[in-house]
Design a protein around this motif. Structure first.
Motif, PDB file in Angstrom:
ATOM      1  N   VAL A  64      16.423  11.205  -8.264  1.00 54.78           N
ATOM      2  CA  VAL A  64      16.451   9.913  -8.959  1.00 54.78           C
ATOM      3  C   VAL A  64      16.400   8.727  -8.002  1.00 54.78           C
ATOM      4  O   VAL A  64      16.958   7.662  -8.266  1.00 54.78           O
ATOM      5  N   GLY A  65      15.701   8.899  -6.875  1.00 56.80           N
ATOM      6  CA  GLY A  65      15.419   7.789  -5.989  1.00 56.80           C
ATOM      7  C   GLY A  65      16.485   7.424  -4.993  1.00 56.80           C
ATOM      8  O   GLY A  65      16.269   6.556  -4.147  1.00 56.80           O
ATOM      9  N   ARG A  66      17.629   8.073  -5.041  1.00 59.73           N
ATOM     10  CA  ARG A  66      18.732   7.668  -4.164  1.00 59.73           C
ATOM     11  C   ARG A  66      18.689   8.452  -2.848  1.00 59.73           C
ATOM     12  O   ARG A  66      18.573   9.673  -2.844  1.00 59.73           O
ATOM     13  N   ILE A  67      18.765   7.698  -1.747  1.00 60.80           N
ATOM     14  CA  ILE A  67      18.732   8.325  -0.425  1.00 60.80           C
ATOM     15  C   ILE A  67      19.627   7.505   0.498  1.00 60.80           C
ATOM     16  O   ILE A  67      19.536   6.279   0.528  1.00 60.80           O
ATOM     17  N   ALA A  82      17.512   8.750   5.519  1.00 67.08           N
ATOM     18  CA  ALA A  82      16.302   7.952   5.733  1.00 67.08           C
ATOM     19  C   ALA A  82      15.917   7.970   7.207  1.00 67.08           C
ATOM     20  O   ALA A  82      14.733   8.096   7.556  1.00 67.08           O
ATOM     21  N   ARG A  83      16.893   7.852   8.095  1.00 70.17           N
ATOM     22  CA  ARG A  83      16.594   7.917   9.535  1.00 70.17           C
ATOM     23  C   ARG A  83      16.074   9.299   9.916  1.00 70.17           C
ATOM     24  O   ARG A  83      15.138   9.418  10.715  1.00 70.17           O
ATOM     25  N   ALA A  84      16.688  10.325   9.371  1.00 63.48           N
ATOM     26  CA  ALA A  84      16.221  11.681   9.661  1.00 63.48           C
ATOM     27  C   ALA A  84      14.791  11.869   9.174  1.00 63.48           C
ATOM     28  O   ALA A  84      13.977  12.540   9.835  1.00 63.48           O
ATOM     29  N   LEU A  85      14.476  11.287   8.028  1.00 66.10           N
ATOM     30  CA  LEU A  85      13.124  11.366   7.488  1.00 66.10           C
ATOM     31  C   LEU A  85      12.134  10.666   8.419  1.00 66.10           C
ATOM     32  O   LEU A  85      11.014  11.156   8.638  1.00 66.10           O
ATOM     33  N   ALA A  86      12.537   9.531   8.963  1.00 65.78           N
ATOM     34  CA  ALA A  86      11.681   8.830   9.925  1.00 65.78           C
ATOM     35  C   ALA A  86      11.426   9.703  11.150  1.00 65.78           C
ATOM     36  O   ALA A  86      10.298   9.772  11.670  1.00 65.78           O
ATOM     37  N   ASP A  87      12.457  10.392  11.620  1.00 65.83           N
ATOM     38  CA  ASP A  87      12.296  11.292  12.765  1.00 65.83           C
ATOM     39  C   ASP A  87      11.325  12.425  12.441  1.00 65.83           C
ATOM     40  O   ASP A  87      10.463  12.781  13.264  1.00 65.83           O
ATOM     41  N   VAL A  94      14.957  -0.368   7.217  1.00 68.67           N
ATOM     42  CA  VAL A  94      15.460  -0.324   5.837  1.00 68.67           C
ATOM     43  C   VAL A  94      16.806   0.398   5.794  1.00 68.67           C
ATOM     44  O   VAL A  94      17.760  -0.059   5.140  1.00 68.67           O
ATOM     45  N   ALA A  95      16.900   1.528   6.496  1.00 68.00           N
ATOM     46  CA  ALA A  95      18.156   2.274   6.534  1.00 68.00           C
ATOM     47  C   ALA A  95      19.269   1.423   7.142  1.00 68.00           C
ATOM     48  O   ALA A  95      20.412   1.420   6.653  1.00 68.00           O
ATOM     49  N   GLY A  96      18.940   0.684   8.204  1.00 68.45           N
ATOM     50  CA  GLY A  96      19.938  -0.155   8.844  1.00 68.45           C
ATOM     51  C   GLY A  96      20.440  -1.268   7.948  1.00 68.45           C
ATOM     52  O   GLY A  96      21.635  -1.592   7.942  1.00 68.45           O
ATOM     53  N   ILE A  97      19.539  -1.855   7.165  1.00 66.30           N
ATOM     54  CA  ILE A  97      19.946  -2.901   6.217  1.00 66.30           C
ATOM     55  C   ILE A  97      20.907  -2.331   5.179  1.00 66.30           C
ATOM     56  O   ILE A  97      21.947  -2.927   4.862  1.00 66.30           O
ATOM     57  N   ALA A  98      20.565  -1.162   4.646  1.00 64.37           N
ATOM     58  CA  ALA A  98      21.433  -0.535   3.645  1.00 64.37           C
ATOM     59  C   ALA A  98      22.809  -0.237   4.239  1.00 64.37           C
ATOM     60  O   ALA A  98      23.837  -0.400   3.578  1.00 64.37           O
ATOM     61  N   GLU A  99      22.825   0.177   5.483  1.00 68.00           N
ATOM     62  CA  GLU A  99      24.078   0.538   6.146  1.00 68.00           C
ATOM     63  C   GLU A  99      24.900  -0.702   6.494  1.00 68.00           C
ATOM     64  O   GLU A  99      26.115  -0.740   6.275  1.00 68.00           O
ATOM     65  N   ASP A 100      24.244  -1.725   7.017  1.00 71.39           N
ATOM     66  CA  ASP A 100      24.960  -2.909   7.504  1.00 71.39           C
ATOM     67  C   ASP A 100      25.397  -3.857   6.393  1.00 71.39           C
ATOM     68  O   ASP A 100      26.413  -4.551   6.525  1.00 71.39           O
ATOM     69  N   PHE A 101      24.608  -3.914   5.319  1.00 65.19           N
ATOM     70  CA  PHE A 101      24.887  -4.908   4.282  1.00 65.19           C
ATOM     71  C   PHE A 101      25.118  -4.305   2.888  1.00 65.19           C
ATOM     72  O   PHE A 101      25.676  -4.971   2.026  1.00 65.19           O
ATOM     73  N   GLY A 102      24.632  -3.087   2.658  1.00 66.49           N
ATOM     74  CA  GLY A 102      24.607  -2.544   1.303  1.00 66.49           C
ATOM     75  C   GLY A 102      25.491  -1.346   1.048  1.00 66.49           C
ATOM     76  O   GLY A 102      25.219  -0.551   0.136  1.00 66.49           O
ATOM     77  N   THR A 148       0.821  -1.221   0.000  1.00 66.61           N
ATOM     78  CA  THR A 148       0.000   0.000   0.000  1.00 66.61           C
ATOM     79  C   THR A 148       0.849   1.262   0.000  1.00 66.61           C
ATOM     80  O   THR A 148       0.342   2.349   0.257  1.00 66.61           O
ATOM     81  N   ALA A 149       2.138   1.142  -0.303  1.00 67.90           N
ATOM     82  CA  ALA A 149       3.048   2.286  -0.431  1.00 67.90           C
ATOM     83  C   ALA A 149       3.273   3.025   0.877  1.00 67.90           C
ATOM     84  O   ALA A 149       3.808   4.130   0.877  1.00 67.90           O
ATOM     85  N   GLU A 150       2.891   2.444   2.017  1.00 61.45           N
ATOM     86  CA  GLU A 150       3.051   3.130   3.298  1.00 61.45           C
ATOM     87  C   GLU A 150       3.829   2.264   4.272  1.00 61.45           C
ATOM     88  O   GLU A 150       3.616   1.056   4.354  1.00 61.45           O
ATOM     89  N   LEU A 151       4.734   2.893   5.003  1.00 60.74           N
ATOM     90  CA  LEU A 151       5.477   2.186   6.039  1.00 60.74           C
ATOM     91  C   LEU A 151       5.668   3.102   7.232  1.00 60.74           C
ATOM     92  O   LEU A 151       5.670   4.329   7.104  1.00 60.74           O
ATOM     93  N   GLY A 152       5.803   2.492   8.397  1.00 60.07           N
ATOM     94  CA  GLY A 152       6.019   3.262   9.602  1.00 60.07           C
ATOM     95  C   GLY A 152       7.450   3.751   9.713  1.00 60.07           C
ATOM     96  O   GLY A 152       8.362   3.252   9.043  1.00 60.07           O
ATOM     97  N   SER A 153       7.667   4.707  10.606  1.00 57.81           N
ATOM     98  CA  SER A 153       9.012   5.260  10.788  1.00 57.81           C
ATOM     99  C   SER A 153      10.007   4.185  11.204  1.00 57.81           C
ATOM    100  O   SER A 153      11.160   4.183  10.759  1.00 57.81           O
ATOM    101  N   GLU A 154       9.567   3.266  12.067  1.00 55.76           N
ATOM    102  CA  GLU A 154      10.482   2.221  12.508  1.00 55.76           C
ATOM    103  C   GLU A 154      10.864   1.319  11.335  1.00 55.76           C
ATOM    104  O   GLU A 154      12.011   0.864  11.240  1.00 55.76           O
TER     105      GLU A 154
END
Length: 524
Positions: free
Chosen positions: A311-314, A319-324, A72-80, A61-67
């Protein structure tokens, strides 16, 4: 029968999830089954011999919570390696993954409501739900419950794990604002007929190397029929779609051969067991969704703020700041859009200026010009099919051109893709650029772009005209700047680029004409 068709018969594709822990433990993937990883949203990145993987994550549904965004940010940081992309199908995409990382990533995603099941492969992909759902005052119906039911019924369902090719669905409750249905296998558009809210249904949209825009089934269905009709259409495609030549296996080719009338009859007779009600077309979005940017009022007196990612890159920190910010100024949720952008809904009017100021500090500010209406695919940085670099090149172009053209009074869409596969829909942009290679004078290869002019998923509902000639990658910004400058100098107030191009003629925008030394393209 192609190799992938044979493989799908040997192993039901969703069983790949059972094999992933084995591959992770061994540190290697069975090369004979590597294509089935797509059903788990995973596939090799370029160069394949290095063993790194890409992964797409669905956002139902294109919606996700801040957590969830923090996860997602943590996965990108830890593995990507700190790289995170928002795709034009409202998903997230990671890079630089190893097969040993995949089980933990899946374990992190599940508790926050995100998953990868069917994000790639010959199955029902992400169901695009209008990011405006439940928000915009012009909305006919909130499509999120239907999208949730559609996702739960079709996406990841073993009945639809072996389709001839990928299968895409979209739902919108505001057809005057969004035209994404034109390029999906099924598009459901809510509108009102004689006081009743229902859905117009379009089928057979798809771009790729050969573009087909969707065609109307000519029906008007109730909201409680949408999932059933979607399932019936997917079933008809599964059973009657073409499987011999993968280049001609999408639903668009079946619709082309049968026509929407015969296809509707097939669906009604063999899959629904009843006739569907005839109905008129839904209203049309003039700009196809590209005008839904910046700050917009909600029906409840709050506001939704669409921010641009470039162009979609963040990166994970942003991403964490956006969640805040979503927690501080909204209700702790964010949404993704089909234009590689994101949104914070439920913002009080008195907080809008403060939120925008904080977004500006993150370089994620709402903008109504080029940054918000330009998308680019993965390109040669990671994609094995791409022939040209994309994201960095386009980001640099936008950084240079946006300040020069911030006075545009209408949206201007630029879509750039690194090959003919149209992952970022170059055929339906004001300026659509398709990457290619050509031999240069020194005998080597250079990156160039073909130009597709004045396509639209908005009111014009058409694919663009492929122009003669090419634009060298080194002159892409120059070409785009000259076209934009000409448009601004000679357009009528409120005139769209599609209307302007029709009035002026395609010859005006040929690469050789635009890149000539003449300061004026054609006398006004």
């Amino acid at each position: 029968m192609s190799d992938i068709e044979t493989l799908k018969k040997e192993l039901p594709p969703f069983q790949i999830f059972d094999l992933i822990p084995q591959y992770a433990a061994a540190g290697q993937i069975d090369p004979k089954k590597i294509d089935l990883l797509k059903w788990a949203g995973v596939y090799p990145q370029r160069p394949a011999e290095d063993g790194f993987l890409m992964m797409r994550v669905k956002v139902p549904t294109a919606e996700l919570g801040s957590e969830a965004l923090r996860v997602v940010a943590g996965i990108a940081e830890d593995f990507g390696r700190g790289l995170l992309d928002v795709t034009d199908r409202q998903a997230f995409q990671f890079h630089w993954l190893r097969i040993g990382d995949i089980p933990e990533i899946l374990d992190r995603l599940e508790p926050v409501g995100l998953h990868t099941r069917g994000s790639c492969g010959d199955t029902v992909r992400a169901v695009i739900a209008s990011p405006l759902a439940g928000l915009d005052a012009r909305e006919r119906i909130d499509v999120r419950p239907i999208a949730t039911a559609m996702e739960g019924t079709l996406s990841g369902n073993k009945d639809f794990e072996d389709l001839p090719r990928k299968f895409k669905i979209s739902l919108t409750g505001t057809p005057e604002l969004e035209g994404i249905h034109l390029i999906n296998d099924i598009g459901f558009l809510a509108h009102e007929v004689d006081g009743e809210i229902g859905f117009d249904v379009w089928v057979g949209g798809g771009l790729g190397a050969v573009a087909h825009l969707a065609r109307r089934l000519g029906v008007f269905i109730r909201p409680d029929e949408v999932v059933e009709v979607g399932r019936a259409i997917a079933g008809a495609y599964r059973d009657h779609g073409y499987r011999v030549n993968r280049k001609k296996s999408r639903l668009k080719y079946l619709i082309k051969d049968l026509g929407p009338e015969k296809f509707r009859e097939l669906v009604e007779t063999a899959y629904l067991g009843r006739k569907l009600r005839d109905g008129p077309p839904a209203p049309v979005a003039r700009f196809g969704g590209s005008d839904v940017l910046g700050v917009n009022p909600q029906h409840d007196g709050l506001n939704y703020v669409v921010l641009t990612t470039t162009v979609g890159r963040i990166d994970p920190a942003k991403a964490r700041a956006l969640a805040d910010l979503a927690e501080r100024y909204g209700k702790g949720v964010v949404r993704t859009t089909a234009f590689q952008n994101m949104m914070i809904p439920h913002v009080r009017t008195e907080d809008v200026d403060a939120l925008v100021a904080e977004l500006q500090l993150l370089d994620l500010a709402p903008r109504a010009t080029l940054r918000g209406t330009t998308i680019a695919c993965t390109g040669t940085q990671f994609c094995r099919l791409a022939q040209t670099e994309t994201k960095a090149r386009v980001a640099g172009m936008i950084d240079e051109l946006e300040p020069l053209h911030s006075d545009l009074d209408v949206p201007f869409v630029i879509n750039l893709t690194g090959c003919s596969n149209a992952c970022t829909r170059y055929q339906v942009a004001d300026l659509g650029f398709m990457g290619a290679l050509r031999q240069n004078k020194e005998g080597g290869e250079e990156e160039v772009y073909n130009v597709h002019l004045a396509g639209s998923i908005g009111q014009a509902q058409r694919t663009g005209s492929k122009l003669r000639g090419i634009v060298p990658a080194s002159r892409l910004t120059e070409y785009t700047d000259r076209v934009l400058s000409d448009f601004k100098a000679h357009k009528a107030a409120g005139e769209s680029f599609v209307e302007y191009a029709d009035r002026m003629g395609n010859e005006r925008f040929l690469p050789d004409a635009v890149l000539s030394k003449e300061p004026e393209l054609v006398p006004a």
